[in-house]
Enzyme design. Structure first.
Site, PDB file in Angstrom:
ATOM      1  N   GLU A 169       0.827  -1.212   0.000  1.00 26.01           N
ATOM      2  CA  GLU A 169       0.000   0.000   0.000  1.00 26.01           C
ATOM      3  C   GLU A 169       0.854   1.251   0.000  1.00 26.01           C
ATOM      4  O   GLU A 169       2.017   1.233   0.371  1.00 26.01           O
ATOM      5  CB  GLU A 169      -0.940   0.001   1.206  1.00 26.01           C
ATOM      6  CG  GLU A 169      -0.337  -0.508   2.514  1.00 26.01           C
ATOM      7  CD  GLU A 169       0.855   0.256   3.027  1.00 26.01           C
ATOM      8  OE1 GLU A 169       0.805   1.497   2.990  1.00 26.01           O
ATOM      9  OE2 GLU A 169       1.819  -0.353   3.496  1.00 26.01           O
ATOM     10  N   GLU A 313       4.536  -0.781   1.848  1.00 30.99           N
ATOM     11  CA  GLU A 313       4.762  -0.987   0.405  1.00 30.99           C
ATOM     12  C   GLU A 313       4.796  -2.470   0.016  1.00 30.99           C
ATOM     13  O   GLU A 313       4.996  -2.796  -1.141  1.00 30.99           O
ATOM     14  CB  GLU A 313       6.089  -0.381  -0.070  1.00 30.99           C
ATOM     15  CG  GLU A 313       6.274   1.082   0.161  1.00 30.99           C
ATOM     16  CD  GLU A 313       7.637   1.587  -0.302  1.00 30.99           C
ATOM     17  OE1 GLU A 313       8.446   0.773  -0.826  1.00 30.99           O
ATOM     18  OE2 GLU A 313       7.907   2.788  -0.158  1.00 30.99           O
TER      19      GLU A 313
END
Length: 347
Positions: A169, A313
């Site tokens: 994300e 991430e």
């Protein structure tokens, strides 16, 4: 939901007992091989073909000053992902994993990257969520659309032969949304869950705790009850997409490797909505973010690594990939006592 092949897991366990090593001497690596055997229905699982999907969106609550970085960083990092400069970009290359970035609600404009790594999908539901402190983060339609985008991303990866899915994300202020969700779904107090996020000062953390408490009180007064109610009220577009991604993967019988705080919050939503999703989750690591251990405990997951990470991430999950590949390679390629002509130890 596809059932776990317990008989095949038992066959993998039997193979582990026949390999040229003292039983249990490879610790959790043995458990990993057996876990994958039951979920791939292969007593000797093949090499993992991972897909990494990063969902990006902005958060209206960023206006409350809960992050050390300005909101425009979300868009800037999407470009960085595609240019190959982010940590997850490097780790995807290192692990030969496909990398897709899905914009489900980035507020600020950004150019289409040239000569990019991976693929960018622009599917914005809206220009970020509303400020969850004062109103619902998403409408029901927005939340459902983000969920379906995530589910579609999982199915796309599976159709392309991927047998392990990793979600990541990007969204400035998303630790605030994730903390609110974890509090709502585990009954933990905000001061037990809210952390420093991108690196805010301790005084700013106290303000962040108040923002989360205000959001929880507002959403409860608005009638939030179910996991999807809470997702809509205090979640994020990328969190909704991740929850859909995990649910679709589990329904298709594909293992999921969780990353950090945000992705675990999304997994908690998915499991609370459909408990069978839990059977397909593996925790890559525990992050430095304060509430991550509590979220993992709520899912009954034991992380593989503890490296003090707090990047997100999908980076922690990508770092665990070599460990998983090694566990499966050992299971496949080690000789049995019979094959090696080695005397087995007494049981």
């Amino acid at each position: 939901m596809k059932a776990i092949a317990n008989d095949i897991a038992l066959a993998a366990q039997a193979r582990q007992s026949q390999l040229t090593k003292p039983l249990g001497s490879l610790g959790r690596l043995e458990d990993i091989a057996i876990w994958f055997a039951g979920r791939t229905a292969q007593s000797i699982p093949k090499r993992l073909q991972p897909a990494i999907c990063i969902f990006a969106a902005d958060h209206g609550v960023a206006i409350e000053g809960v992050s050390a970085f300005p909101a425009e960083v979300t868009a800037q990092m999407v470009v960085n992902f595609m240019h190959g400069g982010a940590a997850i970009s490097v780790l995807a290359r290192e692990n030969q994993a496909s990398l897709n970035v899905i914009d489900v609600g980035v507020k600020h404009d950004y150019p289409n990257p040239i000569n990019s790594q991976g693929k960018l999908f622009r599917s914005p539901v809206c220009a970020g969520t509303a400020n969850l402190r004062v109103t619902a983060a998403m409408t029901e339609a927005q939340c459902q659309k983000a969920w379906q985008i995530g589910a579609g991303s999982a199915l796309h990866a599976i159709e392309n032969g991927k047998n392990l899915l990793i979600g990541g994300e990007m969204g400035i202020a998303n630790t605030t949304a994730a903390a609110a969700l974890i509090c709502a779904l585990t009954d933990h107090a905000a001061d037990e869950i809210v952390g420093l996020g991108t690196g805010i000062e301790l005084a700013a953390r106290q303000h962040k705790i108040q923002v989360v408490n205000d959001a929880l009180a507002r959403a409860k007064a608005a009638g939030a009850h179910s996991p999807l109610d809470w997702l809509r009220e205090v979640g994020g577009l990328e969190i909704a997409a991740l929850a859909g991604y995990y649910t679709a993967a589990a329904e298709a019988g594909i293992p999921i490797l969780l990353d950090g705080f945000i992705t675990t919050a999304a997994a908690l939503v998915a499991v609370k909505a459909k408990p069978e999703v839990a059977d397909w989750l593996l925790a890559s690591h525990v992050s430095q973010e304060q509430g991550h251990r509590a979220a993992l405990a709520a899912l009954n997951l034991t992380p593989l690594l503890d490296l003090g990470l707090r990047l997100g991430e999908g980076s922690g999950a990508a770092l665990a990939l070599p460990l998983l590949q090694s566990a499966l390679t050992l299971h496949r390629e080690m000789a049995t006592f019979t094959e090696a002509g080695v005397a087995a130890g007494a049981m």
